[in-house]
Design a protein around this motif. Structure first.
Motif, PDB file in Angstrom:
ATOM      1  N   GLU A   1       0.359   2.688  -3.733  1.00  0.00           N
ATOM      2  CA  GLU A   1      -0.807   3.565  -3.707  1.00  0.00           C
ATOM      3  C   GLU A   1      -0.346   4.991  -3.466  1.00  0.00           C
TER       4      GLU A   1
ATOM      5  N   TYR B   1      -4.824   8.397   4.197  1.00  0.00           N
ATOM      6  CA  TYR B   1      -4.753   8.699   2.767  1.00  0.00           C
ATOM      7  C   TYR B   1      -4.861  10.202   2.574  1.00  0.00           C
TER       8      TYR B   1
ATOM      9  N   PHE C   1       0.345   3.414   6.765  1.00  0.00           N
ATOM     10  CA  PHE C   1      -0.360   2.140   6.954  1.00  0.00           C
ATOM     11  C   PHE C   1       0.365   1.407   8.070  1.00  0.00           C
TER      12      PHE C   1
ATOM     13  N   PHE D   1      -8.300   6.948  -1.128  1.00  0.00           N
ATOM     14  CA  PHE D   1      -8.679   5.687  -0.492  1.00  0.00           C
ATOM     15  C   PHE D   1      -9.555   4.851  -1.423  1.00  0.00           C
TER      16      PHE D   1
ATOM     17  N   ALA E   1      -7.574   3.460  -4.346  1.00  0.00           N
ATOM     18  CA  ALA E   1      -6.660   2.399  -3.901  1.00  0.00           C
ATOM     19  C   ALA E   1      -7.387   1.086  -3.657  1.00  0.00           C
ATOM     20  N   HIS E   2      -8.630   1.149  -3.250  1.00  0.00           N
ATOM     21  CA  HIS E   2      -9.368  -0.060  -2.884  1.00  0.00           C
ATOM     22  C   HIS E   2     -10.342  -0.553  -3.953  1.00  0.00           C
TER      23      HIS E   2
ATOM     24  N   SER F   1       0.836  -1.206   0.000  1.00  0.00           N
ATOM     25  CA  SER F   1       0.000   0.000   0.000  1.00  0.00           C
ATOM     26  C   SER F   1       0.864   1.246   0.000  1.00  0.00           C
ATOM     27  N   LEU F   2       1.871   1.272   0.853  1.00  0.00           N
ATOM     28  CA  LEU F   2       2.763   2.435   0.909  1.00  0.00           C
ATOM     29  C   LEU F   2       3.570   2.594  -0.381  1.00  0.00           C
TER      30      LEU F   2
ATOM     31  N   GLU G   1      -4.690   3.564   8.845  1.00  0.00           N
ATOM     32  CA  GLU G   1      -4.313   3.994   7.502  1.00  0.00           C
ATOM     33  C   GLU G   1      -4.697   5.460   7.311  1.00  0.00           C
TER      34      GLU G   1
ATOM     35  N   CYS H   1      -1.612   6.813  -0.314  1.00  0.00           N
ATOM     36  CA  CYS H   1      -1.450   6.191   1.002  1.00  0.00           C
ATOM     37  C   CYS H   1      -0.245   6.817   1.711  1.00  0.00           C
TER      38      CYS H   1
END
Length: 85
Positions: free
Chosen positions: A34, A58, A40, A64, A67-68, A30-31, A56, A37
């Motif tokens: 994304e 963002y 995390f 967010f 990213a998801h 994630s870091l 987390e 981000c």
């Protein structure tokens, strides 16, 4: 304005090692992958060793959401968590 997510998970004791490996990789990815981000962090509860807190941050809610919902990023955390909690 930044967007913060705080999640508490209780992991099945027989899946602790797999969960820790998976969530650690997920946090790193994630870091790394994304752009929105900023933080995390994965914390293990001091009193309940099967409880974890994910923190987390963002840049904003759009970061967010992106990213998801793009690529497999939304699928990886679900796979890491759902099979182990």
């Amino acid at each position: 304005m930044s967007y913060t997510v705080f999640v508490t998970l209780d992991v099945r004791p027989d899946h602790l090692d797999d969960f820790i490996d998976g969530i650690t990789e997920n946090a790193r990815a994630s870091l790394r992958d994304e752009p929105g981000c900023l933080i995390f962090d994965v914390h293990r509860d001091n009193t309940i060793p099967t409880r974890f807190h994910l923190y987390e941050v963002y840049t904003d809610e759009d970061a967010f959401t992106i990213a998801h919902t793009t690529g497999n990023r939304g699928e990886v955390p679900r796979n890491v968590c759902l099979r182990r909690i």
